[in-house]
Write a protein that holds these residues in place. Structure first.
Motif, PDB file in Angstrom:
ATOM      1  N   PRO A   8       0.798  -1.324  -0.177  1.00  0.00           N
ATOM      2  CA  PRO A   8      -0.012   0.041   0.025  1.00  0.00           C
ATOM      3  C   PRO A   8       1.026   1.312  -0.049  1.00  0.00           C
ATOM      4  CG  PRO A   8      -0.245  -0.786   2.154  1.00  0.00           C
ATOM      5  CD  PRO A   8       0.499  -2.104   1.226  1.00  0.00           C
ATOM      6  N   ASN A   9       0.440   2.253  -0.769  1.00  0.00           N
ATOM      7  CA  ASN A   9       1.264   3.449  -0.821  1.00  0.00           C
ATOM      8  C   ASN A   9       2.509   3.299  -1.189  1.00  0.00           C
ATOM      9  OD1 ASN A   9      -1.022   5.301  -0.557  1.00  0.00           O
ATOM     10  ND2 ASN A   9      -0.882   4.854   1.614  1.00  0.00           N
ATOM     11  N   GLY A  10       3.172   2.163  -1.967  1.00  0.00           N
ATOM     12  CA  GLY A  10       4.579   1.841  -2.124  1.00  0.00           C
ATOM     13  C   GLY A  10       5.334   2.804  -2.987  1.00  0.00           C
ATOM     14  N   GLU A  11       4.168   3.753  -3.625  1.00  0.00           N
ATOM     15  CA  GLU A  11       4.973   4.658  -4.482  1.00  0.00           C
ATOM     16  C   GLU A  11       4.803   6.040  -4.209  1.00  0.00           C
ATOM     17  OE1 GLU A  11       2.853   3.212  -8.111  1.00  0.00           O
ATOM     18  OE2 GLU A  11       4.607   2.007  -8.834  1.00  0.00           O
ATOM     19  N   ARG A  12       4.215   6.278  -3.038  1.00  0.00           N
ATOM     20  CA  ARG A  12       3.993   7.492  -2.520  1.00  0.00           C
ATOM     21  C   ARG A  12       4.446   7.808  -1.372  1.00  0.00           C
ATOM     22  NH1 ARG A  12      -0.845   8.025  -0.921  1.00  0.00           N
ATOM     23  NH2 ARG A  12      -1.160  10.159  -1.301  1.00  0.00           N
ATOM     24  N   VAL A  13       5.562   7.179  -0.696  1.00  0.00           N
ATOM     25  CA  VAL A  13       6.472   7.518   0.712  1.00  0.00           C
ATOM     26  C   VAL A  13       7.233   8.936   0.196  1.00  0.00           C
ATOM     27  CG1 VAL A  13       7.879   6.689   2.249  1.00  0.00           C
ATOM     28  CG2 VAL A  13       6.041   5.013   1.309  1.00  0.00           C
ATOM     29  N   PRO A  14       7.013   9.954   0.840  1.00  0.00           N
ATOM     30  CA  PRO A  14       7.799  11.045   0.733  1.00  0.00           C
ATOM     31  C   PRO A  14       9.050  10.906   1.122  1.00  0.00           C
ATOM     32  CG  PRO A  14       6.246  11.557   2.288  1.00  0.00           C
ATOM     33  CD  PRO A  14       5.773  10.185   1.774  1.00  0.00           C
ATOM     34  N   CYS A  15       9.881  11.414   0.655  1.00  0.00           N
ATOM     35  CA  CYS A  15      11.454  11.509   1.028  1.00  0.00           C
ATOM     36  C   CYS A  15      11.509  12.473   2.193  1.00  0.00           C
ATOM     37  CB  CYS A  15      12.418  12.098   0.055  1.00  0.00           C
ATOM     38  SG  CYS A  15      12.609  11.073  -1.355  1.00  0.00           S
ATOM     39  N   GLN A  16      12.437  12.215   3.358  1.00  0.00           N
ATOM     40  CA  GLN A  16      12.441  13.281   4.150  1.00  0.00           C
ATOM     41  C   GLN A  16      12.761  14.639   3.858  1.00  0.00           C
ATOM     42  OE1 GLN A  16      13.394  12.014   8.243  1.00  0.00           O
ATOM     43  NE2 GLN A  16      14.344  10.056   7.417  1.00  0.00           N
ATOM     44  N   ASP A  17      13.719  14.526   2.812  1.00  0.00           N
ATOM     45  CA  ASP A  17      14.439  15.835   2.301  1.00  0.00           C
ATOM     46  C   ASP A  17      14.566  15.392   0.855  1.00  0.00           C
ATOM     47  OD1 ASP A  17      16.469  17.731   1.356  1.00  0.00           O
ATOM     48  OD2 ASP A  17      16.285  18.272   3.404  1.00  0.00           O
ATOM     49  N   ASP A  18      14.251  16.695  -0.159  1.00  0.00           N
ATOM     50  CA  ASP A  18      14.558  16.349  -1.470  1.00  0.00           C
ATOM     51  C   ASP A  18      15.971  15.978  -1.808  1.00  0.00           C
ATOM     52  OD1 ASP A  18      11.995  16.579  -2.215  1.00  0.00           O
ATOM     53  OD2 ASP A  18      12.260  18.716  -2.712  1.00  0.00           O
ATOM     54  N   THR A  19      17.017  16.168  -1.100  1.00  0.00           N
ATOM     55  CA  THR A  19      18.325  16.002  -1.187  1.00  0.00           C
ATOM     56  C   THR A  19      18.600  14.481  -0.781  1.00  0.00           C
ATOM     57  OG1 THR A  19      19.009  16.743   1.053  1.00  0.00           O
ATOM     58  CG2 THR A  19      19.015  18.298  -0.697  1.00  0.00           C
ATOM     59  N   ASP A  20      17.666  13.701  -0.350  1.00  0.00           N
ATOM     60  CA  ASP A  20      17.772  12.374   0.047  1.00  0.00           C
ATOM     61  C   ASP A  20      18.411  11.581  -1.149  1.00  0.00           C
ATOM     62  OD1 ASP A  20      16.979  12.551   2.444  1.00  0.00           O
ATOM     63  OD2 ASP A  20      15.144  11.603   2.317  1.00  0.00           O
ATOM     64  N   GLU A  21      19.514  10.845  -0.841  1.00  0.00           N
ATOM     65  CA  GLU A  21      20.112  10.095  -2.003  1.00  0.00           C
ATOM     66  C   GLU A  21      18.958   9.171  -2.798  1.00  0.00           C
ATOM     67  OE1 GLU A  21      23.251   6.305  -2.783  1.00  0.00           O
ATOM     68  OE2 GLU A  21      23.201   7.378  -1.039  1.00  0.00           O
ATOM     69  N   GLY A  22      18.801   9.296  -4.042  1.00  0.00           N
ATOM     70  CA  GLY A  22      17.807   8.503  -4.745  1.00  0.00           C
ATOM     71  C   GLY A  22      16.325   9.206  -4.713  1.00  0.00           C
ATOM     72  N   CYS A  23      16.126  10.124  -4.282  1.00  0.00           N
ATOM     73  CA  CYS A  23      14.756  10.782  -4.091  1.00  0.00           C
ATOM     74  C   CYS A  23      14.458  11.210  -5.514  1.00  0.00           C
ATOM     75  CB  CYS A  23      14.764  12.022  -3.313  1.00  0.00           C
ATOM     76  SG  CYS A  23      13.222  12.517  -3.043  1.00  0.00           S
ATOM     77  N   LEU A  24      13.194  10.858  -5.950  1.00  0.00           N
ATOM     78  CA  LEU A  24      12.614  11.149  -7.626  1.00  0.00           C
ATOM     79  C   LEU A  24      11.608  11.764  -7.298  1.00  0.00           C
ATOM     80  CD1 LEU A  24      13.791   8.100  -9.267  1.00  0.00           C
ATOM     81  CD2 LEU A  24      14.935   9.946  -9.434  1.00  0.00           C
ATOM     82  N   SER A  25      11.262  12.866  -7.559  1.00  0.00           N
ATOM     83  CA  SER A  25      10.192  13.704  -7.645  1.00  0.00           C
ATOM     84  C   SER A  25       9.465  13.857  -6.288  1.00  0.00           C
ATOM     85  CB  SER A  25       8.872  13.224  -8.729  1.00  0.00           C
ATOM     86  OG  SER A  25       9.698  13.244 -10.015  1.00  0.00           O
ATOM     87  N   GLY A  26      10.374  13.664  -5.447  1.00  0.00           N
ATOM     88  CA  GLY A  26       9.989  13.961  -4.172  1.00  0.00           C
ATOM     89  C   GLY A  26       9.520  12.502  -3.352  1.00  0.00           C
ATOM     90  N   TYR A  27       9.722  11.593  -3.835  1.00  0.00           N
ATOM     91  CA  TYR A  27       9.519  10.329  -3.509  1.00  0.00           C
ATOM     92  C   TYR A  27      10.558   9.240  -3.398  1.00  0.00           C
ATOM     93  CZ  TYR A  27       4.526  11.913  -4.327  1.00  0.00           C
ATOM     94  OH  TYR A  27       3.312  12.668  -4.101  1.00  0.00           O
ATOM     95  N   CYS A  28      10.478   8.485  -2.233  1.00  0.00           N
ATOM     96  CA  CYS A  28      11.457   7.319  -2.121  1.00  0.00           C
ATOM     97  C   CYS A  28      10.906   6.200  -2.854  1.00  0.00           C
ATOM     98  CB  CYS A  28      11.509   7.034  -0.497  1.00  0.00           C
ATOM     99  SG  CYS A  28      12.849   6.010   0.021  1.00  0.00           S
ATOM    100  N   ARG A  29      11.845   5.602  -3.662  1.00  0.00           N
ATOM    101  CA  ARG A  29      11.412   4.731  -4.514  1.00  0.00           C
ATOM    102  C   ARG A  29      12.196   3.311  -3.988  1.00  0.00           C
ATOM    103  NH1 ARG A  29       7.144   6.033  -7.712  1.00  0.00           N
ATOM    104  NH2 ARG A  29       7.557   8.090  -8.270  1.00  0.00           N
ATOM    105  N   GLY A  30      13.081   3.133  -2.963  1.00  0.00           N
ATOM    106  CA  GLY A  30      13.717   1.898  -2.575  1.00  0.00           C
ATOM    107  C   GLY A  30      13.573   1.532  -1.168  1.00  0.00           C
ATOM    108  N   LEU A  31      12.037   1.499  -1.016  1.00  0.00           N
ATOM    109  CA  LEU A  31      12.018   1.076   0.635  1.00  0.00           C
ATOM    110  C   LEU A  31      12.465  -0.237   1.095  1.00  0.00           C
ATOM    111  CD1 LEU A  31       7.874   1.914   0.683  1.00  0.00           C
ATOM    112  CD2 LEU A  31       9.860   3.466   0.820  1.00  0.00           C
ATOM    113  N   GLY A  32      12.931  -0.996   0.166  1.00  0.00           N
ATOM    114  CA  GLY A  32      13.452  -2.378   0.740  1.00  0.00           C
ATOM    115  C   GLY A  32      14.927  -2.064   0.828  1.00  0.00           C
ATOM    116  N   HIS A  33      15.498  -0.813   0.621  1.00  0.00           N
ATOM    117  CA  HIS A  33      17.002  -0.772   0.743  1.00  0.00           C
ATOM    118  C   HIS A  33      17.410   0.322   1.642  1.00  0.00           C
ATOM    119  CE1 HIS A  33      17.494  -3.572  -2.711  1.00  0.00           C
ATOM    120  NE2 HIS A  33      16.340  -2.970  -3.206  1.00  0.00           N
ATOM    121  N   PRO A  34      18.704   0.230   1.892  1.00  0.00           N
ATOM    122  CA  PRO A  34      19.059   1.508   3.011  1.00  0.00           C
ATOM    123  C   PRO A  34      18.963   2.674   2.435  1.00  0.00           C
ATOM    124  CG  PRO A  34      20.669  -0.433   2.758  1.00  0.00           C
ATOM    125  CD  PRO A  34      19.743  -0.410   1.700  1.00  0.00           C
TER     126      PRO A  34
END
Length: 782
Positions: free
Chosen positions: A74-100
């Motif tokens: 659920p909402n696996g494509e809508r988890v916002p990044c804590q900061d837009d400068t987060d490594e790998g942040c794309l369009s404001g969303y975190c795409r690698g929930l299963g990874h560090p």
């Protein structure tokens, strides 16, 4: 013109790295890639290109998250990044929930680094289970379900596919279930009741199929399986190898069964790239079963259900639990042809040895035919394109798009199309559906019935071959290395202002190709479906063409539809034709042209038909290669008129014709006394090999590329005209209506004796031509 130096290092301790050093002049690359010979030379250039790409991957330590995994929670494509400068942040969303990090895992690394949530998810076999939902993977005091907006653990992929997710989950702003520093806001309150209206998912419509729950058997179904495994095959020491294998269906499976799903039996995971499967109407000789062949029978052209292939991440023939894929004698399939793509047969870790493959497919089936059957309806099929259809270099969001206006397949092809088919098969450029029906072709040609079903009396009112609506159950996207985004929207005829999203992917990668499930999506004749591939070419300095190689590009987007299983006992056409004719096709009029452009960084590609309409494109590319949906016709339309050029092999031929890029154009002698001589000038294989050379076949696509570079290759205008007219046009241009000729310059004629009164014999002789495009599209599916 300066040399390219590419170096990287490898050691057994760091298997994600690779050791090689390439020193190659860019001029040499261009010169070699322009030779027409050239199966082996083209493979050599392919090897260099793949090595260069591999070097880039290693040097920049590319990390990737598999985008499809976000659709499994659920909402696996809508988890916002804590900061837009987060490594790998794309369009404001975190795409690698299963990874560090949000970037995901490191491509090629084994094992992958996982976040606490990623490890729990892996332990749950990447399914959203109640236990995974109730767990607190990152130890921040909130369950995974709470963090993702499913505190009551009610969410399913079926709900998501059908747009039935609860309003609570839809409106929720999730946090990262694998990062203890990324938590829900202080004012978060757990729901007081899981029975509240906002917690309830929407009702599932009756008799709606979805594959979101995964393929498998139903309780009480008769179960069976069989394996198709190749004999031990030494993978050639080359970067890219395509090879075909043939298998007979077991005698004991019955006359017709439904495939439930298939598994890839992978013996060489480092080398196996993909399978593509086609059905054969006749059995093959036992001594050919499971062995590599370069002589696939002409009748191995029957589509096998939905997505007929395998690549990493794909379940073969994945079907809803109430549907299957028919195979068997009554369906017109008695054998299977499997085209296999191997890669990195020359990898350094092999130490000069050959990897031995015993790959195959396990087919799970039931003789209890299910009530529904699945079939694909292509929207756009750009596996190759005309010379001007390219991805321009250094563009962040180049696109190729097409509007599919939905119409029934149960209608005749146009007279122009039939003229081309008639030229190619019957040497009759005046063939039409009406004249063919008068010749009684409907009575003995299944292929003619496909092209002219109305003239054959198959489209009468009240038949299920012209339905009022089509039920869609999946959407599938395919591109190559530059493909980064994929979009499909439905525009209903009765609500032309609507833009209904069909599982578009604003993050897509070549390494993660999987069908995306749909539920409750109804498509009607007259509706429009806009489909778009978006490419990032910022690391390319030259244009990228649409063609077969991995470093070329493609755009192949398809909607899977589901229908009532027809009567397999026979009728006025074959079961395979019956299923095909019940699907939909896209109009090939001017509104069905393909066009290209570029999006701004903030533009929504779902609105391409509004922001970049076809009417604003300077030029477009017509579709309609014989009877095949969404395939470029190799022409270009500018200001409403077809533009002819003098560049291509078929561009100067009289009347309608098009290039068949997979047809054999000739052989060239590489090296020895007859080096650079060609079969078309009368040189024979015996002369070449006796003189120390190597006899290499090349196809019409390679000949076309050579001709397009005529000035670079030093060809005078007269030489070019002679080669075009006398060497290649008679072999490569379908629709010329030319007499059978010596196709390889060695004195052997390709013609066969045939009685003009025997149209059946002539049609049988031409069946390979009629399905050349289909076979080609099967071969380039990856």
């Amino acid at each position: 013109l300066s040399p390219l130096f590419v170096c990287a290092c490898w050691s057994p301790v760091s298997p994600s790295s690779l050791v090689f050093c390439v020193v190659l002049s860019a001029a040499e690359v261009r010169q070699k890639s322009q030779q027409p010979s050239q199966k082996q030379r083209m493979k050599s250039i392919t090897s260099v290109a793949v090595l260069l790409l591999a070097a880039v991957v290693v040097l920049v330590d590319v990390t990737t998250a598999l985008p499809s995994f976000g659709s499994k929670i659920p909402n696996g494509e809508r988890v916002p990044c804590q900061d837009d400068t987060d490594e790998g942040c794309l369009s404001g969303y975190c795409r690698g929930l299963g990874h560090p990090t949000c970037s995901g895992g490191i491509s090629g690394q084994t094992p992958q680094l996982l976040s606490p949530f990623g490890q729990d998810w892996k332990d749950a076999e990447f399914e959203w289970t109640t236990d995974l939902c109730m767990a607190d993977s990152d130890g921040d005091g909130y369950t995974n379900g709470e963090e993702l907006g499913d505190p009551c653990c009610l969410w399913t992929m079926e709900q998501d596919a059908g747009g039935r997710v609860s309003s609570y989950t839809t409106d929720f702003v999730p946090s990262h279930p694998g990062d203890s520093t990324h938590v829900l806001p202080d004012d978060y309150e757990r729901p007081k009741s899981c029975d509240a209206e906002e917690m309830r998912p929407g009702e599932s419509p009756d008799d709606v199929a979805t594959m979101a729950g995964g393929a498998g058997y139903n309780e009480g179904e008769t179960r069976g399986s069989f394996d198709m495994v190749m004999e031990p095959y030494p993978i050639p020491r080359e970067t890219t190898t395509y090879v075909d294998f043939l298998f007979n269906l077991p005698d004991d499976i019955g006359d017709v069964v439904h495939i439930v799903y298939g598994e890839a039996l992978v013996s060489q995971p480092k080398h196996l790239h993909h399978f593509v499967v086609s059905g054969c109407t006749s059995r093959v000789d036992d001594d050919k079963v499971g062995r590599p062949t370069d002589d696939v029978p002409d009748d191995c052209n029957v589509p096998v259900g939905g997505f007929s292939g395998w690549a990493p991440g794909v379940t073969m023939w994945e079907a809803p639990r109430n549907a299957g894929v028919p195979i068997g004698k009554k369906f017109g399939i008695q054998a299977i042809s499997v085209n296999v793509h191997y890669t990195d047969g020359d990898a350094p870790f092999l130490n000069g040895e050959q990897a031995i493959a015993t790959d195959g497919i396990r087919v799970h089936y039931t003789p209890d035919l299910r009530p529904k059957t699945i079939v694909n309806s292509p929207l756009i099929q750009v596996g190759f394109g005309p010379p001007d259809m390219v991805v321009e270099p250094n563009k962040k969001r180049s696109f190729i798009t097409r509007t599919c206006t939905v119409e029934s397949r149960c209608q005749d092809q146009t007279d122009d199309t039939m003229n081309i088919i008639g030229s190619a098969i019957l040497s009759n450029p005046d063939l039409t559906c009406a004249s063919g029906a008068a010749m009684m072709l409907c009575s003995f040609s299944d292929l003619f019935q496909l092209a002219c079903p109305a003239s054959c009396g198959l489209c009468e009112e009240g038949t299920p071959r012209s339905p009022d609506e089509y039920d869609a159950f999946s959407v599938f996207y395919h591109a190559h290395l530059l493909g980064k985004e994929m979009y499909t929207t439905l525009i209903p005829q009765d609500d032309p202002g609507a833009r209904i999203d069909l599982r578009s992917r604003d993050v897509w990668t070549y390494e993660d190709q999987t069908p995306y499930p749909l539920e409750g999506v109804v498509i009607r004749p007259g509706d429009k479906i806009q489909t778009t591939c978006v490419f990032d070419s910022t690391d390319r300095s030259e244009s990228t063409r649409f063609d077969l190689a991995t470093y070329d590009e493609m755009c192949l987007n398809t909607v899977g539809i589901i229908m009532d299983t027809p009567d397999m006992e026979g009728g006025d056409t074959t079961a395979a034709n019956e299923i095909y004719l019940r699907g939909f096709r896209c109009s090939t009029g001017e509104e069905g042209d393909i066009w290209l452009g570029e999006f701004g960084l903030d533009e929504d590609p779902r609105l391409v038909i509004d922001s970049h309409p076809l009417k604003d494109a300077q030029c477009s590319f017509p579709t309609g290669l014989w009877i095949y949906d969404g395939v470029p016709s190799m022409q270009k339309r500018c200001d409403g008129e077809i533009v002819k050029t003098d560049d291509g092999i078929c561009d100067q031929t009289p009347g309608p014709s098009f290039l068949n890029p997979t047809a054999v154009a000739g052989h060239t002698c590489q090296g020895g006394l007859f080096g650079d001589k060609d079969s078309n000038d009368g040189t024979t294989e015996l002369q070449c090999t006796s003189g120390g050379g190597k006899w290499i076949e090349y196809d019409c696509g390679e000949a076309q590329q050579y001709l397009l570079q005529a000035s670079v290759n030093g060809l005078a205008l007269e030489e070019k005209q002679f080669i075009l007219e006398y060497w290649w046009a008679p072999k490569c241009c379908v629709g010329l209506g030319v007499d059978d000729k010596d196709v390889d310059g060695d004195g052997a004629s390709s013609s066969t004796d045939s009685d003009d009164s025997s149209s059946a014999s002539i049609l049988s002789h031409g069946s390979a031509l009629l399905f050349a495009a289909m076979l080609m599209m099967n071969l380039v599916a990856f």
